[in-house]
Design an enzyme around this catalytic site. Structure first.
Site, mmCIF file in Angstrom:
data_model
loop_
_atom_site.group_PDB
_atom_site.id
_atom_site.type_symbol
_atom_site.label_atom_id
_atom_site.label_comp_id
_atom_site.label_asym_id
_atom_site.label_seq_id
_atom_site.Cartn_x
_atom_site.Cartn_y
_atom_site.Cartn_z
ATOM 1 N N LYS A 41 0.870 -1.188 0.000
ATOM 2 C CA LYS A 41 0.000 0.000 0.000
ATOM 3 C C LYS A 41 0.894 1.222 0.000
ATOM 4 C CE LYS A 41 -4.529 -0.024 2.374
ATOM 5 N NZ LYS A 41 -5.163 0.032 3.694
ATOM 6 N N SER A 128 -9.279 8.344 6.400
ATOM 7 C CA SER A 128 -7.951 8.913 6.113
ATOM 8 C C SER A 128 -7.893 9.343 4.651
ATOM 9 C CB SER A 128 -6.853 7.875 6.368
ATOM 10 O OG SER A 128 -6.882 7.440 7.696
HETATM 11 P P1 ADP Z 1 -7.446 -0.242 7.558
HETATM 12 O O1 ADP Z 1 -6.470 -0.016 6.465
HETATM 13 O O2 ADP Z 1 -7.170 -1.421 8.423
HETATM 14 O O3 ADP Z 1 -8.898 -0.133 7.174
HETATM 15 P P2 ADP Z 1 -7.732 2.347 8.763
HETATM 16 O O4 ADP Z 1 -6.621 3.139 9.357
HETATM 17 O O5 ADP Z 1 -8.421 2.909 7.577
HETATM 18 O O6 ADP Z 1 -7.118 0.949 8.531
HETATM 19 O O7 ADP Z 1 -8.824 2.076 9.877
HETATM 20 C C1 ADP Z 1 -8.538 1.372 11.054
HETATM 21 C C2 ADP Z 1 -9.838 1.034 11.762
HETATM 22 O O8 ADP Z 1 -10.497 2.238 12.131
HETATM 23 C C3 ADP Z 1 -10.841 0.262 10.907
HETATM 24 O O9 ADP Z 1 -11.517 -0.641 11.767
HETATM 25 C C4 ADP Z 1 -11.791 1.324 10.411
HETATM 26 O O10 ADP Z 1 -13.077 0.810 10.129
HETATM 27 C C5 ADP Z 1 -11.825 2.242 11.624
HETATM 28 N N1 ADP Z 1 -12.187 3.617 11.269
HETATM 29 C C6 ADP Z 1 -11.638 4.412 10.338
HETATM 30 N N2 ADP Z 1 -12.261 5.616 10.270
HETATM 31 C C7 ADP Z 1 -13.249 5.573 11.207
HETATM 32 C C8 ADP Z 1 -14.288 6.470 11.618
HETATM 33 N N3 ADP Z 1 -14.450 7.665 11.032
HETATM 34 N N4 ADP Z 1 -15.129 6.069 12.607
HETATM 35 C C9 ADP Z 1 -14.981 4.846 13.159
HETATM 36 N N5 ADP Z 1 -14.046 3.937 12.812
HETATM 37 C C10 ADP Z 1 -13.199 4.292 11.852
#
Ligand code: ADP
Length: 160
Positions: A41, A128
């Protein structure tokens, strides 16, 4: 001692993640935020930058630690003697994938429970990627990420 891990990419950490972290920290004695080193990634921030940013944002929560890991998340959970793996659910679109991963992990190690926390409605739109996209076009991201993170993002895009 009850340890939980909260794995993810956190590229970068948003208020949505922070909300999950604060709530998850209350459910366990120790919460380890686990940043996956994923070479397939492309990321905006290096793993070390992400570790430092998250440490800064969580410095007031006593039982939170931040680490990075390579390989299977379930192996990292085992290494930390975690009994819980925390994941956040924003919408049904997260559900299929998250359910599948949690079932795979349960098959690999029956002792680690995946615990889903549903997003705070305020942050259900937040990711993100959206944050990076808005920032790339010079938009205001102050509602999405803490000031220190917004500053770091601006430096990446403007080089100042
Ligand atoms: P990944 O690449 O594992 O999806 P992320 O950094 O995008 O990693 O997200 C990590 C965790 O945080 C995941 O379980 C995702 O669903 C959760 N997450 C991301 N953004 C939010 C949000 N706005 N509210 C609640 N949970 C979130």
């Amino acid at each position: 001692m009850k340890t939980a891990i909260y794995p993810g990419s956190f590229d970068p950490i948003t208020y949505g993640h922070l909300d999950i972290i604060k709530r998850a920290a209350k459910l366990c004695d120790r919460l380890v935020i686990a940043i996956l080193k994923n070479s397939s990634k492309t990321s905006l921030f290096s793993v070390d930058e992400r570790v430092n940013m998250i440490r800064e944002c969580t410095k007031d929560i006593d039982n939170v630690e931040v680490e990075s890991f390579e390989g299977l998340t379930i192996d990292f959970a085992r290494k930390k003697h975690a009994v819980m793996m925390i994941r956040g659910l924003r919408a049904v679109t997260d559900f299929d994938y998250e359910l599948q991963i949690s079932q795979v992990n349960k098959t690999l190690d029956d002792d680690v429970e995946t615990v889903f926390l549903s997003t705070n409605l305020k942050y259900s739109y937040l990711s993100s990627s959206i944050t990076k996209e808005i920032a790339a076009y010079g938009g205001d991201i102050s509602h999405f990420v803490p000031d220190s993170v917004a500053e770091a993002i601006r430096e990446k895009y403007n080089g100042n």
